[in-house]
Design an enzyme around this catalytic site. Structure first.
Site, PDB file in Angstrom:
ATOM      1  N   LYS A  99      16.322  18.111  26.346  1.00 43.45           N
ATOM      2  CA  LYS A  99      14.871  18.248  26.202  1.00 43.45           C
ATOM      3  C   LYS A  99      14.359  19.593  26.710  1.00 43.45           C
ATOM      4  O   LYS A  99      13.392  20.132  26.192  1.00 43.45           O
ATOM      5  CB  LYS A  99      14.154  17.105  26.918  1.00 43.45           C
ATOM      6  CG  LYS A  99      14.241  15.795  26.151  1.00 43.45           C
ATOM      7  CD  LYS A  99      13.221  14.790  26.654  1.00 43.45           C
ATOM      8  CE  LYS A  99      13.137  13.589  25.725  1.00 43.45           C
ATOM      9  NZ  LYS A  99      14.287  12.671  25.867  1.00 43.45           N
ATOM     10  N   GLU A 121       2.588  14.205  26.700  1.00 41.28           N
ATOM     11  CA  GLU A 121       2.569  12.796  27.070  1.00 41.28           C
ATOM     12  C   GLU A 121       3.984  12.396  27.415  1.00 41.28           C
ATOM     13  O   GLU A 121       4.946  13.045  26.992  1.00 41.28           O
ATOM     14  CB  GLU A 121       2.049  11.933  25.927  1.00 41.28           C
ATOM     15  CG  GLU A 121       3.058  11.592  24.842  1.00 41.28           C
ATOM     16  CD  GLU A 121       3.420  12.773  23.952  1.00 41.28           C
ATOM     17  OE1 GLU A 121       2.557  13.658  23.769  1.00 41.28           O
ATOM     18  OE2 GLU A 121       4.559  12.814  23.458  1.00 41.28           O
ATOM     19  N   SER A 384      23.744  13.867  24.823  1.00 45.76           N
ATOM     20  CA  SER A 384      22.408  14.474  24.910  1.00 45.76           C
ATOM     21  C   SER A 384      21.881  14.555  26.339  1.00 45.76           C
ATOM     22  O   SER A 384      21.031  15.393  26.634  1.00 45.76           O
ATOM     23  CB  SER A 384      21.419  13.703  24.036  1.00 45.76           C
ATOM     24  OG  SER A 384      21.459  12.313  24.333  1.00 45.76           O
TER      25      SER A 384
HETATM   26  C1  PLP Z   1      14.713  11.721  24.901  1.00 50.83           C
HETATM   27  C2  PLP Z   1      16.160  11.568  24.786  1.00 50.83           C
HETATM   28  C3  PLP Z   1      16.802  11.202  23.575  1.00 50.83           C
HETATM   29  C4  PLP Z   1      16.065  10.874  22.319  1.00 50.83           C
HETATM   30  O1  PLP Z   1      15.257  11.878  21.816  1.00 50.83           O
HETATM   31  P1  PLP Z   1      15.643  12.701  20.503  1.00 50.83           P
HETATM   32  O2  PLP Z   1      14.411  13.451  20.177  1.00 50.83           O
HETATM   33  O3  PLP Z   1      16.002  11.700  19.435  1.00 50.83           O
HETATM   34  O4  PLP Z   1      16.783  13.551  20.848  1.00 50.83           O
HETATM   35  C5  PLP Z   1      18.184  11.136  23.540  1.00 50.83           C
HETATM   36  N1  PLP Z   1      18.920  11.377  24.649  1.00 50.83           N
HETATM   37  C6  PLP Z   1      18.354  11.718  25.823  1.00 50.83           C
HETATM   38  C7  PLP Z   1      19.241  11.980  26.992  1.00 50.83           C
HETATM   39  C8  PLP Z   1      16.968  11.821  25.934  1.00 50.83           C
HETATM   40  O5  PLP Z   1      16.427  12.149  27.113  1.00 50.83           O
END
Ligand code: PLP
Length: 395
Positions: A99, A121, A384
């Site tokens: 993010k 938000e 992610s």
């Molecule tokens: C917020 C988040 C997601 C999902 O958001 P995307 O916009 O689909 O990437 C996935 N993995 C993590 C670790 C997140 O914090």
């Protein structure tokens, strides 16, 4: 290994469209916002063409976020599954997920536009913390809107945001959760045109999906160089978890033109069947939701319904318009992964590799294990984010 180049784009393909992805995308917004968003779209198109902007962005990604993130050969997982699996380690970024890439990019843009403050938000608080972090390093005031119930549930993240210098504004409207925080933030944005609305996923009206996709494309651009350097060939499969779709589009965009690479998205399947699910592409229908035309989880009358997933980051009834197009054209495939499958993968990767993935990312790991079993094929999974935030929970 060769030096990895941190890069975003390519620009040409992203500037070619005006916020539409086949029949999806666009900007379905109240007329009062049209001026602000048109100005933002134009400014983005101009600014990202400038070398200075790109250099500044990439320098921060390198020195502050810690990019490039490693592409790690997960030998133990590979042996267990029977395929050769690499993990793209977005969990190692500062603040622990992908993010931050987007937050840095948008706040740089906000500063260049002369915005007085950034607003955002947040539901679970992850986007709020990433925004507050980027606002702190780049020295711009920050307000994060949050439903009262979410603020109670996520008290630690509220404290973190305040510690980082952000103002957390709680709302007691409606169900006092994410959707109401969006309404409160939008209301504020309309009243305060000198603020900059920082959107955290690949959703919302044009130009947000285009901007977010651009800033996150750094993931796929790195991963492609890294796998070619390690293996001398492209992966047969790539995997990512899909909430709104930003980490997934970040990885996928690096390989979209390589038709031999099979692309797989893991949605938050929740309990596995409609309506107790967040798997928008698997169980939703095309509809306009929060400013964009895409798939959405809806009731019989076509109205959005609340989603359900163990992963806060995947728990959203909408989805990126580009993923909607990739599904329809068949370039990518999307599968629901249940809460239970995700928890099993979360535990498995922790034990096998000493890497605890975010429960969101665990969905991608679970999907890869299912599809790659005994295939002997080369694959990349996007991790992610890190799972420290999920450890406290009984799973
Ligand atoms: C917020 C988040 C997601 C999902 O958001 P995307 O916009 O689909 O990437 C996935 N993995 C993590 C670790 C997140 O914090």
């Amino acid at each position: 290994m060769n030096e990895v180049t941190i890069k975003v784009g390519p620009l040409e393909s992203m500037l070619a469209h005006n916020g539409t992805y086949g029949p999806y995308g666009g900007a379905y917004i109240p007329p009062v916002l049209e001026g602000q968003l048109t100005k933002l779209a134009d400014f983005f198109d101009q600014e990202v063409l400038k070398d200075d902007f790109r250099k500044e962005f990439i320098t921060i990604l390198k020195q502050y976020v810690g990019r490039p993130s490693p592409l790690y050969y997960a030998k133990n997982l590979s042996d267990y599954v029977g395929s050769k699996i690499y993990l793209k380690r977005e969990d190692l970024n500062h603040t622990g997920s992908h993010k931050i890439n987007n937050c840095i990019g948008q706040i740089l843009l906000a500063k260049k536009m002369g915005a007085q403050e950034v607003i955002a938000e947040t539901g679970a608080g992850q986007h709020g913390v990433a925004t507050a972090t980027a606002a702190a390093i780049l020295g711009i005031p920050c307000k994060v809107f949050m439903g009262e119930i979410d603020a109670e549930r996520q008290a630690l993240n509220v404290r973190r945001m305040r510690l980082l210098g952000a103002e957390v504004v709680t709302t007691n409207l409606g169900s006092r959760t994410l959707k109401d925080a969006v309404d409160a933030a939008l209301g504020y944005y309309i009243e305060n045109p000198s603020s900059f609305y920082l959107l955290g996923s690949h959703v919302g009206p044009h130009p947000y999906p285009k901007m977010v996709g651009y800033f996150q494309s750094v993931i796929g651009n790195e991963a492609k160089q890294q796998i070619l350097a390690e293996e001398g060939r492209l992966p047969k499969h790539i995997f990512a978890a899909v909430g709104g779709g930003s980490n997934a589009i970040g990885l996928f965009s690096g390989f979209l033109a390589d038709n031999e690479v099979e692309i797989h998205g893991a949605e938050g399947g929740g309990e596995g069947t409609y309506p107790n699910t967040a798997a928008t592409l698997s169980f939703g229908k095309p509809a306009v939701f929060q400013g964009t035309m895409s798939y959405c989880l809806v009731d019989e009358d076509g109205n959005p319904i609340p989603s359900k997933s163990i992963a806060a980051g995947l728990d959203y009834p909408g989805i990126s318009p580009q993923h909607a197009q990739l599904k329809d054209t068949g370039r990518a495939n999307y599968y629901p992964i249940t809460d239970k499958e995700a928890v099993d993968a979360y535990k498995l990767l922790s034990k096998l590799e000493g890497i605890t993935p975010a429960i969101e990312s665990s969905h991608a790991v679970a999907l890869a294990i299912k599809l790659l079993k005994d295939k002997g094929e080369l694959a990349v999974i996007n991790v992610s984010g890190r799972g420290d935030k999920d450890v406290e929970r009984e799973m």
